[in-house]
Design an enzyme around this catalytic site. Structure first.
Site, PDB file in Angstrom:
ATOM      1  N   ASP A  16       2.564  24.382  -5.166  1.00 30.84           N
ATOM      2  CA  ASP A  16       2.120  23.505  -6.348  1.00 30.84           C
ATOM      3  C   ASP A  16       2.968  24.097  -7.471  1.00 30.84           C
ATOM      4  O   ASP A  16       2.624  24.879  -8.108  1.00 30.84           O
ATOM      5  CB  ASP A  16       0.534  23.770  -6.557  1.00 30.84           C
TER       6      ASP A  16
ATOM      7  N   TYR B  28      -5.533  26.124  -9.363  1.00 26.67           N
ATOM      8  CA  TYR B  28      -6.549  24.906  -9.816  1.00 26.67           C
ATOM      9  C   TYR B  28      -7.721  24.901  -9.092  1.00 26.67           C
ATOM     10  O   TYR B  28      -7.877  24.479  -8.122  1.00 26.67           O
ATOM     11  CB  TYR B  28      -5.555  23.560  -9.880  1.00 26.67           C
TER      12      TYR B  28
ATOM     13  N   ARG C  83       1.084  -1.283   0.044  1.00 30.41           N
ATOM     14  CA  ARG C  83       0.137  -0.103  -0.055  1.00 30.41           C
ATOM     15  C   ARG C  83       0.916   1.399  -0.037  1.00 30.41           C
ATOM     16  O   ARG C  83       0.379   2.122  -0.369  1.00 30.41           O
ATOM     17  CB  ARG C  83      -1.041  -0.191   1.069  1.00 30.41           C
TER      18      ARG C  83
ATOM     19  N   LYS D 274       0.792  15.669 -15.379  1.00 27.99           N
ATOM     20  CA  LYS D 274       0.943  16.529 -16.384  1.00 27.99           C
ATOM     21  C   LYS D 274       2.294  16.370 -16.909  1.00 27.99           C
ATOM     22  O   LYS D 274       2.607  15.254 -17.294  1.00 27.99           O
ATOM     23  CB  LYS D 274       0.817  17.980 -15.555  1.00 27.99           C
TER      24      LYS D 274
END
Ligand SMILES: Cc1ncc(COP(=O)(O)O)c(C=O)c1O
Length: 378
Positions: A172, A99, A47, A197
């Site tokens: 970011d 965003y 995980r 991206k």
């Protein structure tokens, strides 16, 4: 070694048992214990532990001059994990232009009183100075360049201000990538990427990443949060991301060079009211962008079309090379009428088109835009 060499060779890693040059994909979700119960391979359960993640994380950490990196299932998974580590009702400052899904999510957290949110104009240091609450502001979120307006924030000045009152600065840096900007070198504490991206670059992986300046207590909480929430991508996606990052230093400057050309062509067209790109000398953030970005100014260009929403949508419909699709940072160029994507609450002007510039021929892209703008004028 230069970052481009480190990226091209994925840090020069060779698979130890076969000496393979291309990294292996480890699909195993579990790893065998030794008789004494220990994990001699250093991994127990998939995980949050997988050698394929670790390789991609190691490359990204090195490119960002970071102490460590963590992959996530998406950019939003990475971003939301940071916020989850804050104490209840922590004061958070974020930019007005960012965003849209992130801003929406922050607003929802604020409505639920999970955080105390304050939005300030992008890059406005006086507004930031007025907004900070010493002892209560825990986090200052920065997005530079901002999606979709390309607004620029001075990372070093923001970090200096935030650190004085004990707040953490998260950048970011999706639109910049480590090719254009390394926020940790400028004083940021954490850097977030939508690796969907340009880091991956091929429009075929959804992924996110966080990198940290220090392996401190906040980083431990982020790691615990990722382990508990399982917000991790599959090993095949991590391997594709690693492959994508190896060509980062070819793709990103090439797209940025074309983006600069496209932005200049747009600026000269009579149907364009405003071309928004930090590489343009008259962009309000140009001087700061020149200081904190290298190798160009990113692949995202926006423009405001004369004639409003209807004319902007006619341009989209007439473009031949640009695909009308959301997202950005792939090798193929995309266009979208941004307000339509963001929905009724969007603050983006209705005449704004967002372009993601790929690696096609720059003149082909510019010609396509000019023919569509000419027709929208008819
Ligand atoms: C600047 C920025 N940050 C974060 C995100 C969210 O990333 P993801 O779609 O990988 O969750 C996006 C997505 O478009 C983005 O453009």
């Amino acid at each position: 070694m230069k970052p481009s060499t480190l990226a091209a060779q994925a840090l020069g890693w060779i698979e130890p048992s076969t000496r393979s040059v291309t990294p292996a994909i480890y699909p195993s979700t579990t790893f065998e214990r030794a008789p004494d119960g220990s994990y001699p391979g250093g991994h127990s359960y998939g995980r949050d532990q997988n050698p394929t993640y670790r390789q991609a994380e190691a490359v990204l950490a090195r490119l960002e001059s970071a102490a460590s990196a963590l992959l996530f299932a998406s950019g939003m998974a990475a971003a939301t994990t940071v916020l989850e580590t804050l104490a209840p009702d922590a004061h958070v400052i974020a930019p007005e232009q960012m965003y849209w899904a992130m801003r929406l999510w922050l607003r929802q957290l604020s409505e639920r009183r999970r955080i105390d949110l304050e939005l300030v104009p992008n890059g406005d240091l006086d507004a930031l100075r007025r907004a900070v609450k010493p002892g209560r502001t825990r986090l200052v979120w920065v997005e530079t360049p901002a999606n979709p307006t390309c607004a620029i924030t001075d990372i070093a000045a923001t970090a200096e201000l935030a650190h004085k009152i004990g707040a953490v600065v998260v950048v970011d840096s999706t639109l910049a990538t480590p090719v254009h900007c390394r926020p940790i070198e400028l004083g940021a504490d954490l850097v977030m990427h939508s690796a969907t991206k340009q880091l991956n670059g091929h429009t075929d992986v959804l992924a996110g990443a966080l990198v940290t300046a220090r392996e401190d207590e906040m980083w431990d909480r982020i790691k615990r949060e990722r382990r508990m929430r399982g917000a991790i991508l599959g090993s095949f996606e991590a391997w594709l991301l690693l492959r994508g990052m190896r060509t980062l230093f070819l793709r990103v400057p090439a797209s940025a060079q074309s983006a600069q050309h496209v932005a200049e062509v747009l600026q000269r067209h009579s149907m364009v009211a405003q071309s928004l790109y930090p590489g343009l000398p008259d962009h309000p953030g140009h001087a700061i962008a020149r200081r904190q970005m290298q190798n160009g100014f990113g692949a995202l260009v926006s423009c405001r079309v004369r004639g409003g929403e209807a004319a902007a949508k006619r341009v989209v419909a007439t473009l031949q090379i640009f695909k009308n699709a959301t997202s950005l940072g792939g090798i193929e160029s995309l266009v979208e009428h941004r307000a339509a994507v963001e929905g009724p609450d969007s603050q983006v002007p209705r005449d704004l088109l967002r372009l993601s510039i790929g690696i096609e021929d720059a003149d082909d892209l510019a010609d396509d835009l000019v023919q569509a703008l000419d027709k929208a004028n008819d």
